[in-house]
Design a protein around this motif. Structure first.
Motif, PDB file in Angstrom:
ATOM      1  N   TYR A  94       0.839  -1.283  -0.041  1.00 54.38           N
ATOM      2  CA  TYR A  94       0.081   0.004  -0.042  1.00 54.38           C
ATOM      3  C   TYR A  94       0.801   1.321   0.141  1.00 54.38           C
ATOM      4  O   TYR A  94       0.501   2.299  -0.662  1.00 54.38           O
ATOM      5  CB  TYR A  94      -0.787  -0.092   1.092  1.00 54.38           C
ATOM      6  CG  TYR A  94      -2.157  -0.917   1.213  1.00 54.38           C
ATOM      7  CD1 TYR A  94      -3.451  -0.623   0.713  1.00 54.38           C
ATOM      8  CD2 TYR A  94      -1.945  -2.272   1.333  1.00 54.38           C
ATOM      9  CE1 TYR A  94      -4.281  -1.244   0.827  1.00 54.38           C
ATOM     10  CE2 TYR A  94      -3.012  -3.194   1.437  1.00 54.38           C
ATOM     11  CZ  TYR A  94      -4.066  -2.773   1.081  1.00 54.38           C
ATOM     12  OH  TYR A  94      -5.346  -3.518   0.960  1.00 54.38           O
ATOM     13  N   ASP A  95       1.830   1.399   0.703  1.00 52.09           N
ATOM     14  CA  ASP A  95       2.954   2.549   1.067  1.00 52.09           C
ATOM     15  C   ASP A  95       3.584   2.569  -0.225  1.00 52.09           C
ATOM     16  O   ASP A  95       3.430   3.865  -0.873  1.00 52.09           O
ATOM     17  CB  ASP A  95       3.869   2.220   1.925  1.00 52.09           C
ATOM     18  CG  ASP A  95       3.399   2.044   3.161  1.00 52.09           C
ATOM     19  OD1 ASP A  95       2.347   2.572   3.744  1.00 52.09           O
ATOM     20  OD2 ASP A  95       4.064   1.473   4.297  1.00 52.09           O
ATOM     21  N   TRP A 104       0.611   4.119  -3.235  1.00 56.70           N
ATOM     22  CA  TRP A 104       0.301   5.433  -3.077  1.00 56.70           C
ATOM     23  C   TRP A 104       1.622   6.515  -3.264  1.00 56.70           C
ATOM     24  O   TRP A 104       1.230   7.410  -3.838  1.00 56.70           O
ATOM     25  CB  TRP A 104      -0.211   5.602  -1.630  1.00 56.70           C
ATOM     26  CG  TRP A 104      -1.554   5.314  -1.532  1.00 56.70           C
ATOM     27  CD1 TRP A 104      -1.959   4.138  -0.881  1.00 56.70           C
ATOM     28  CD2 TRP A 104      -2.758   5.636  -2.265  1.00 56.70           C
ATOM     29  NE1 TRP A 104      -3.503   3.739  -0.935  1.00 56.70           N
ATOM     30  CE2 TRP A 104      -3.665   4.814  -1.832  1.00 56.70           C
ATOM     31  CE3 TRP A 104      -3.038   6.566  -3.396  1.00 56.70           C
ATOM     32  CZ2 TRP A 104      -5.118   4.758  -2.611  1.00 56.70           C
ATOM     33  CZ3 TRP A 104      -4.339   6.877  -3.704  1.00 56.70           C
ATOM     34  CH2 TRP A 104      -5.404   5.986  -3.355  1.00 56.70           C
ATOM     35  N   GLN A 148      -1.745  13.875   0.575  1.00 59.82           N
ATOM     36  CA  GLN A 148      -1.389  12.797   1.344  1.00 59.82           C
ATOM     37  C   GLN A 148      -2.588  11.760   1.277  1.00 59.82           C
ATOM     38  O   GLN A 148      -3.106  11.269   2.194  1.00 59.82           O
ATOM     39  CB  GLN A 148      -1.147  12.984   2.615  1.00 59.82           C
ATOM     40  CG  GLN A 148       0.042  14.049   3.012  1.00 59.82           C
ATOM     41  CD  GLN A 148       0.487  14.253   4.382  1.00 59.82           C
ATOM     42  OE1 GLN A 148       0.627  13.449   5.242  1.00 59.82           O
ATOM     43  NE2 GLN A 148       0.616  15.547   4.557  1.00 59.82           N
ATOM     44  N   SER A 194      -4.610   8.502   0.590  1.00 58.31           N
ATOM     45  CA  SER A 194      -4.434   7.238   1.268  1.00 58.31           C
ATOM     46  C   SER A 194      -5.504   6.393   0.898  1.00 58.31           C
ATOM     47  O   SER A 194      -6.677   6.826   0.379  1.00 58.31           O
ATOM     48  CB  SER A 194      -4.053   7.206   2.565  1.00 58.31           C
ATOM     49  OG  SER A 194      -4.946   7.404   3.417  1.00 58.31           O
TER      50      SER A 194
END
Length: 249
Positions: free
Chosen positions: A166-167, A170, A184, A186
Motif C-alpha cells: 500500500y505504501d 500510493w 497525502q 491514502s
C-alpha cells in the motif's frame, strides 16, 4: 510528549501523541485500581482532560480524480493487476487495509457475491460485492496459488502482500499525480469516498451498515437502535454503485 514528537508532514502539533499518553496512563492507573493499590478517589489520571480530537482532513475523492488514481495504478508499476484489484476491492467494499489483508479464499461466497471481512476490534461482516469483483478475486487466488485458509492478496511469486504494498502504491501514484502526494491521499480516502456516496444516495442507516459500524459510542442518536439496514439494502447500494445486478438486491 508533544514537544518531542517526531514531526511529519501531517503533524498536528503532537495532539495525537498527547492523547495516546493520557489514554495509556489512564489504563495503567485503572489496573492499579483493580489491584487495589490505589483508591479510585485518589486516581490522578481521571482528573486530566483528554485532548479534543480534531476533525479529520480526509474527504471523498471526486469521480474524475478517482479515475486518475485508477488509471495510474493500472498502467504503472510492476504488478498493475494486483494494484487495480486492491483499489477496486477498497472502493466497492469501503473496507480498511486490515480487512483486505485478512481476506482469504474461503471468505468468498461466489453464489451470493459476498466476501467475509474481518476488521479492527474483531468485527466481522458479510459484505456484498459485484460479480466482476468476485470473478477477479477468485481468479487472483487461483492464479497466484493462494491457500484456501491463507491470505488471498499475493504477489506474482505467491508471497502474501503486506502494508508495504500500500505504501509503495500510493508513493508511486503520488509521483504521477502531484496532488495525491500533496494532500497525502491514502487507502482510507477511498472508504470516505464510497461511504459518502452511499450516505447521499441511500441514507445514513445503509451507510452505517456498509461501513460495518456497530458501536453506539458517538453515534448520531438513539434512533439508530431502531433504524438499521440489512444486507439486501447494502447489496442494492452495491448494485447501483457498480452498475451490475446483485443476487441479493
Amino acid at each position: 510528549m508533544k514537544i518531542n514528537v517526531v514531526p511529519r508532514r501531517n503533524a498536528r502539533g503532537g495532539r495525537s501523541a498527547g492523547e495516546h499518553l493520557i489514554a495509556a496512563l489512564r489504563c495503567l492507573y485503572r489496573h492499579a485500581e483493580d489491584a487495589r493499590l490505589i483508591d479510585p478517589a485518589d486516581n490522578p489520571a481521571t482528573k486530566v482532560a483528554t485532548p479534543r480530537r480534531l476533525p479529520s482532513t480526509r474527504r471523498a475523492v471526486a469521480d474524475t480524480r478517482l479515475a486518475e488514481i485508477n488509471h495510474v495504478a493500472a498502467t504503472t508499476g510492476n504488478d498493475p493487476a494486483l494494484d487495480s484489484l486492491i483499489l477496486r476491492l477498497h472502493t466497492e467494499t469501503a473496507c480498511r487495509r486490515g480487512g483486505a489483508l485478512a481476506l482469504r479464499p474461503q471468505d468468498l461466497d461466489p453464489d451470493q457475491c459476498l466476501v467475509f471481512l474481518r476488521e479492527k476490534g474483531e468485527t466481522v461482516r458479510w459484505q456484498p460485492v459485484s460479480p466482476t469483483l468476485m470473478t477477479h478475486l477468485r481468479h487472483h487466488a487461483d492464479q497466484r496459488h493462494a491457500p484456501r485458509e491463507g491470505q488471498l492478496l499475493r504477489y506474482t511469486d505467491g508471497r502474501p502482500i503486506t502494508t508495504r504494498r500500500y505504501d509503495h502504491l500510493w508513493t508511486r501514484i503520488g509521483k504521477h499525480l502531484p496532488w495525491v502526494a500533496t494532500q497525502q491521499i491514502s487507502t482510507h480516502w477511498l472508504r470516505h469516498t464510497t461511504l459518502t456516496w452511499v450516505e447521499r444516495n441511500f441514507g445514513y442507516a445503509v451507510a452505517r451498515a456498509y461501513a460495518g459500524h456497530t458501536s453506539q459510542h458517538n453515534d448520531a442518536g438513539t434512533t439508530t437502535t431502531y433504524v438499521r439496514a440489512n444486507i439486501h439494502e447494502v447489496a442494492a447500494a452495491v448494485a447501483t454503485l457498480t452498475g451490475e445486478p446483485h443476487p441479493l438486491a
